[in-house]
Design a protein around this motif. Structure first.
Motif, PDB file in Angstrom:
ATOM      1  N   SER A  25      -7.943  -2.154   9.798  1.00  0.00           N
ATOM      2  CA  SER A  25      -7.315  -3.065  10.758  1.00  0.00           C
ATOM      3  C   SER A  25      -5.824  -2.802  10.941  1.00  0.00           C
ATOM      4  O   SER A  25      -5.145  -3.540  11.651  1.00  0.00           O
ATOM      5  CB  SER A  25      -7.532  -4.519  10.307  1.00  0.00           C
ATOM      6  OG  SER A  25      -8.906  -4.818  10.214  1.00  0.00           O
ATOM      7  N   GLY A  26      -5.322  -1.766  10.265  1.00  0.00           N
ATOM      8  CA  GLY A  26      -3.946  -1.339  10.482  1.00  0.00           C
ATOM      9  C   GLY A  26      -2.935  -1.796   9.454  1.00  0.00           C
ATOM     10  O   GLY A  26      -1.741  -1.517   9.596  1.00  0.00           O
ATOM     11  N   PHE A  27      -3.381  -2.468   8.402  1.00  0.00           N
ATOM     12  CA  PHE A  27      -2.457  -2.961   7.385  1.00  0.00           C
ATOM     13  C   PHE A  27      -2.224  -1.906   6.300  1.00  0.00           C
ATOM     14  O   PHE A  27      -3.089  -1.065   6.038  1.00  0.00           O
ATOM     15  CB  PHE A  27      -3.015  -4.238   6.741  1.00  0.00           C
ATOM     16  CG  PHE A  27      -3.167  -5.384   7.691  1.00  0.00           C
ATOM     17  CD1 PHE A  27      -2.084  -6.184   8.018  1.00  0.00           C
ATOM     18  CD2 PHE A  27      -4.389  -5.658   8.289  1.00  0.00           C
ATOM     19  CE1 PHE A  27      -2.211  -7.235   8.911  1.00  0.00           C
ATOM     20  CE2 PHE A  27      -4.537  -6.698   9.181  1.00  0.00           C
ATOM     21  CZ  PHE A  27      -3.447  -7.484   9.495  1.00  0.00           C
ATOM     22  N   GLN A  28      -1.050  -1.974   5.673  1.00  0.00           N
ATOM     23  CA  GLN A  28      -0.765  -1.160   4.493  1.00  0.00           C
ATOM     24  C   GLN A  28      -1.346  -1.890   3.285  1.00  0.00           C
ATOM     25  O   GLN A  28      -1.036  -3.068   3.067  1.00  0.00           O
ATOM     26  CB  GLN A  28       0.738  -0.965   4.318  1.00  0.00           C
ATOM     27  CG  GLN A  28       1.398  -0.194   5.451  1.00  0.00           C
ATOM     28  CD  GLN A  28       0.927   1.245   5.527  1.00  0.00           C
ATOM     29  OE1 GLN A  28       0.714   1.894   4.505  1.00  0.00           O
ATOM     30  NE2 GLN A  28       0.785   1.757   6.747  1.00  0.00           N
ATOM     31  N   VAL A  29      -2.180  -1.208   2.514  1.00  0.00           N
ATOM     32  CA  VAL A  29      -2.953  -1.875   1.470  1.00  0.00           C
ATOM     33  C   VAL A  29      -2.740  -1.215   0.112  1.00  0.00           C
ATOM     34  O   VAL A  29      -2.810   0.011  -0.016  1.00  0.00           O
ATOM     35  CB  VAL A  29      -4.466  -1.846   1.812  1.00  0.00           C
ATOM     36  CG1 VAL A  29      -5.255  -2.612   0.759  1.00  0.00           C
ATOM     37  CG2 VAL A  29      -4.720  -2.403   3.203  1.00  0.00           C
ATOM     38  N   LYS A  30      -2.475  -2.049  -0.901  1.00  0.00           N
ATOM     39  CA  LYS A  30      -2.428  -1.581  -2.289  1.00  0.00           C
ATOM     40  C   LYS A  30      -3.460  -2.353  -3.087  1.00  0.00           C
ATOM     41  O   LYS A  30      -3.527  -3.581  -3.012  1.00  0.00           O
ATOM     42  CB  LYS A  30      -1.030  -1.793  -2.887  1.00  0.00           C
ATOM     43  CG  LYS A  30       0.024  -0.862  -2.313  1.00  0.00           C
ATOM     44  CD  LYS A  30       1.365  -1.069  -3.004  1.00  0.00           C
ATOM     45  CE  LYS A  30       2.437  -0.140  -2.428  1.00  0.00           C
ATOM     46  NZ  LYS A  30       3.761  -0.357  -3.076  1.00  0.00           N
ATOM     47  N   VAL A  31      -4.274  -1.613  -3.841  1.00  0.00           N
ATOM     48  CA  VAL A  31      -5.322  -2.206  -4.665  1.00  0.00           C
ATOM     49  C   VAL A  31      -4.920  -2.090  -6.129  1.00  0.00           C
ATOM     50  O   VAL A  31      -4.620  -0.999  -6.613  1.00  0.00           O
ATOM     51  CB  VAL A  31      -6.673  -1.502  -4.431  1.00  0.00           C
ATOM     52  CG1 VAL A  31      -7.759  -2.148  -5.286  1.00  0.00           C
ATOM     53  CG2 VAL A  31      -7.052  -1.524  -2.954  1.00  0.00           C
ATOM     54  N   TYR A  32      -4.920  -3.226  -6.820  1.00  0.00           N
ATOM     55  CA  TYR A  32      -4.556  -3.255  -8.236  1.00  0.00           C
ATOM     56  C   TYR A  32      -5.770  -3.597  -9.088  1.00  0.00           C
ATOM     57  O   TYR A  32      -6.550  -4.493  -8.749  1.00  0.00           O
ATOM     58  CB  TYR A  32      -3.455  -4.278  -8.482  1.00  0.00           C
ATOM     59  CG  TYR A  32      -3.229  -4.573  -9.955  1.00  0.00           C
ATOM     60  CD1 TYR A  32      -2.615  -3.640 -10.782  1.00  0.00           C
ATOM     61  CD2 TYR A  32      -3.671  -5.773 -10.516  1.00  0.00           C
ATOM     62  CE1 TYR A  32      -2.422  -3.897 -12.136  1.00  0.00           C
ATOM     63  CE2 TYR A  32      -3.480  -6.036 -11.867  1.00  0.00           C
ATOM     64  CZ  TYR A  32      -2.859  -5.102 -12.669  1.00  0.00           C
ATOM     65  OH  TYR A  32      -2.685  -5.350 -14.014  1.00  0.00           O
ATOM     66  N   ASP A  33      -5.918  -2.875 -10.192  1.00  0.00           N
ATOM     67  CA  ASP A  33      -6.942  -3.203 -11.183  1.00  0.00           C
ATOM     68  C   ASP A  33      -6.428  -2.731 -12.535  1.00  0.00           C
ATOM     69  O   ASP A  33      -5.513  -1.904 -12.608  1.00  0.00           O
ATOM     70  CB  ASP A  33      -8.265  -2.510 -10.844  1.00  0.00           C
ATOM     71  CG  ASP A  33      -9.477  -3.220 -11.461  1.00  0.00           C
ATOM     72  OD1 ASP A  33     -10.268  -3.817 -10.705  1.00  0.00           O
ATOM     73  OD2 ASP A  33      -9.626  -3.170 -12.699  1.00  0.00           O
TER      74      ASP A  33
END
Length: 283
Positions: A25-33
């Motif tokens: 959808s055009g967002f900058q995404v960071k995934v944390y785990d």
């Protein structure tokens, strides 16, 4: 508020789907785990979803690559939230774990950040105070994301109501259909109905009325749908189902939770591990 940077807490089944849809959808995404292995599973899941989206001509291969360029993974929680306009939390459905996570996020997230939980059963009021910013906390609960495109917006009594239109707009930008839950309720709208359905199936199985396959067949054929209750549980994750079911006080729920635990103890968590009530292969 113009949301551009999204932080996903938890690289499990739903966290991965939210992250991928956010990137598409055009967002900058960071995934944390906290587990690097979760990233490997997440990437494999995205690859599988991407193939389906391209073959269905919903997105092109170029769209997928652009989305992947906007998505990154990190084991560093400060790096994950340092630019976050919004956090979407999808960690284990355990209140103590979620409280620890939100206490930490309240300490390190920027002042601008909106806090949202994707819990499928817990009330936002049970978590909000641990952030230190309860007015910025709201339940924002996704379903499948790609095929069941409803997102529940459920504030707690202390939520700043100016967040509601922001979250409604954000939900639409994610190609979801926002529904507003006016009063805190366990299970929100759909899950409150789903729990009754799955609980009835669990009762039939525990009481040995019918097999897993026949219970699913009865539902599938009568309603002309591709999955019955136990296939749905496999998709949700048996660990997630157990975390909800074992908190219910009635005897039938407790008996079904005990059955779910026997699967979990042998590593059979559903589709994500290749086996739950059913076995899953690459095909």
């Amino acid at each position: 508020m113009d949301i551009q940077h999204v932080c996903i807490l938890g690289a499990g089944t739903l966290g991965t789907r939210i992250a991928f849809q956010s990137a598409l959808s055009g967002f900058q995404v960071k995934v944390y785990d906290i587990h690097e292995k979760s990233f490997e599973l997440s990437k494999k899941m995205i690859e599988k979803i991407a193939k389906s989206l391209v073959s269905s001509q919903i997105y092109t291969a170029e769209d997928i690559q652009l989305a992947l360029n906007r998505l990154s993974y990190t084991l560093n929680d400060q790096e994950a939230v340092n630019q976050a306009d919004i956090i979407s939390e999808s960690v284990t459905e355990d209140i103590e774990i979620k409280r620890k996570v939100w206490t930490r996020m309240g300490e390190i997230a920027p002042e601008k950040t909106i806090f949202t939980t994707n819990t499928s059963y817990l009330l936002p009021s049970s978590l909000a105070s641990f952030t230190g910013r309860p007015e910025k906390f709201c339940a924002f609960h996704f379903h499948d994301v790609f095929y069941s495109r409803v997102v529940d917006i459920m504030p707690h009594p202390g939520t700043n109501m100016e967040l509601i239109p922001i979250l409604q707009d954000f939900g639409r930008r994610l190609n979801q259909v926002p529904v507003y839950v006016r009063k805190e309720n366990h299970g929100y709208i759909f899950n409150a109905m789903l729990l009754s359905f799955l609980g009835a199936a669990g009762k039939l199985l525990v009481n040995q009325v019918a097999t897993i396959e026949d219970i699913d067949l009865s539902w599938k054929v009568n309603f002309h749908v591709p999955m019955g209750p136990f296939a749905i549980l496999d998709q949700i994750g048996l660990d997630t189902a157990w975390h909800v079911t074992h908190q219910l006080p009635d005897a039938n729920s407790q008996a079904f939770a005990a059955l779910l635990k026997t699967y979990i103890d042998t590593g059979k968590l559903g589709e994500k591990t290749g086996e739950g009530f059913y076995k899953y292969t690459s095909k």
